[in-house]
Design a protein around this motif. Structure first.
Motif, PDB file in Angstrom:
ATOM      1  N   SER A 177       8.971   2.526  11.352  1.00 41.97           N
ATOM      2  CA  SER A 177       7.551   2.058  11.240  1.00 41.97           C
ATOM      3  C   SER A 177       7.077   2.720   9.848  1.00 41.97           C
ATOM      4  CB  SER A 177       6.736   2.641  12.334  1.00 41.97           C
ATOM      5  OG  SER A 177       6.618   3.971  12.085  1.00 41.97           O
ATOM      6  N   THR A 178       6.465   1.668   9.399  1.00 43.18           N
ATOM      7  CA  THR A 178       5.542   1.925   8.139  1.00 43.18           C
ATOM      8  C   THR A 178       4.253   1.612   8.081  1.00 43.18           C
ATOM      9  OG1 THR A 178       5.775   1.435   5.627  1.00 43.18           O
ATOM     10  CG2 THR A 178       6.369  -0.226   7.104  1.00 43.18           C
ATOM     11  N   ASP A 179       3.466   1.879   7.007  1.00 45.02           N
ATOM     12  CA  ASP A 179       1.788   1.579   6.753  1.00 45.02           C
ATOM     13  C   ASP A 179       1.825   0.558   5.960  1.00 45.02           C
ATOM     14  OD1 ASP A 179       2.402   3.043   4.722  1.00 45.02           O
ATOM     15  OD2 ASP A 179       0.722   4.484   4.961  1.00 45.02           O
ATOM     16  N   ASP A 180       2.912  -0.126   5.333  1.00 43.83           N
ATOM     17  CA  ASP A 180       3.005  -0.976   4.602  1.00 43.83           C
ATOM     18  C   ASP A 180       4.359  -1.982   4.528  1.00 43.83           C
ATOM     19  OD1 ASP A 180       2.722  -2.912   2.127  1.00 43.83           O
ATOM     20  OD2 ASP A 180       2.930  -1.216   0.601  1.00 43.83           O
ATOM     21  N   LEU A 181       4.369  -2.614   5.585  1.00 42.87           N
ATOM     22  CA  LEU A 181       5.442  -3.618   6.248  1.00 42.87           C
ATOM     23  C   LEU A 181       5.852  -4.576   4.967  1.00 42.87           C
ATOM     24  CD1 LEU A 181       7.313  -4.223   8.329  1.00 42.87           C
ATOM     25  CD2 LEU A 181       5.821  -5.823   9.155  1.00 42.87           C
ATOM     26  N   GLN A 182       4.792  -5.020   4.455  1.00 42.55           N
ATOM     27  CA  GLN A 182       5.141  -6.279   3.428  1.00 42.55           C
ATOM     28  C   GLN A 182       5.695  -5.345   2.098  1.00 42.55           C
ATOM     29  OE1 GLN A 182       4.949  -9.615   4.109  1.00 42.55           O
ATOM     30  NE2 GLN A 182       6.337  -9.629   2.074  1.00 42.55           N
ATOM     31  N   GLY A 183       5.251  -4.391   1.633  1.00 44.14           N
ATOM     32  CA  GLY A 183       5.722  -3.642   0.554  1.00 44.14           C
ATOM     33  C   GLY A 183       7.181  -3.076   0.902  1.00 44.14           C
TER      34      GLY A 183
END
Length: 136
Positions: free
Chosen positions: A89-95
């Motif tokens: 998981s990430t807080d910046d999926l698009q990035g």
């Protein structure tokens, strides 16, 4: 009582390609790099999560596997039909998606909203393991 996940294991067939993906593209730190009889086990993980690691191991080296079973597993990996899966998981999926795509990672699914309430994307690592990445 507290239970944590310490290690998960994913097969890798090319240690240098695995390092390129997990260290250089995802940005994980290398915690261990162990060679034995011409094989390498790599342990990687996020720098800010020292308690959780991924062990990238040579496939089919378990002592109980026969040579025929080992050959079958390696053939399935080469065809892209055998591998493990991991969800990050990430807080910046698009990035993160853009970074992986720019690095030439094998895109399985572009970012999308799933009917079960998660926004995610998916890639395959150099061995063919499926990595799903959720928006945190």
């Amino acid at each position: 009582m507290t239970i944590t996940i310490q290690y998960t294991f994913l097969p890798q067939t090319d240690p240098e390609a695995a390092l390129g993906f997990y260290r250089d593209t995802l940005g994980f730190e290398v915690r261990n790099d162990v060679g034995y009889e011409g094989m390498r086990w790599l342990t990687v993980g996020p720098a800010d999560q020292p308690q959780t690691s991924i062990v990238l191991h040579p496939p089919a080296v378990d002592p109980g596997i026969t040579d025929t079973e080992r050959e079958t597993i390696l053939e399935l990996i080469a065809k892209g039909t055998y591998g493990a899966a991991l969800t990050l998981s990430t807080d910046d999926l698009q990035g993160l998606f853009d970074r992986l795509q720019a690095a030439g990672a094998d895109v399985v699914q572009e970012p999308m909203d799933q009917p079960y309430g998660v926004r995610d994307c998916a890639f395959r690592d150099p061995t063919g393991n499926l990595l799903r990445i959720n928006q945190a």
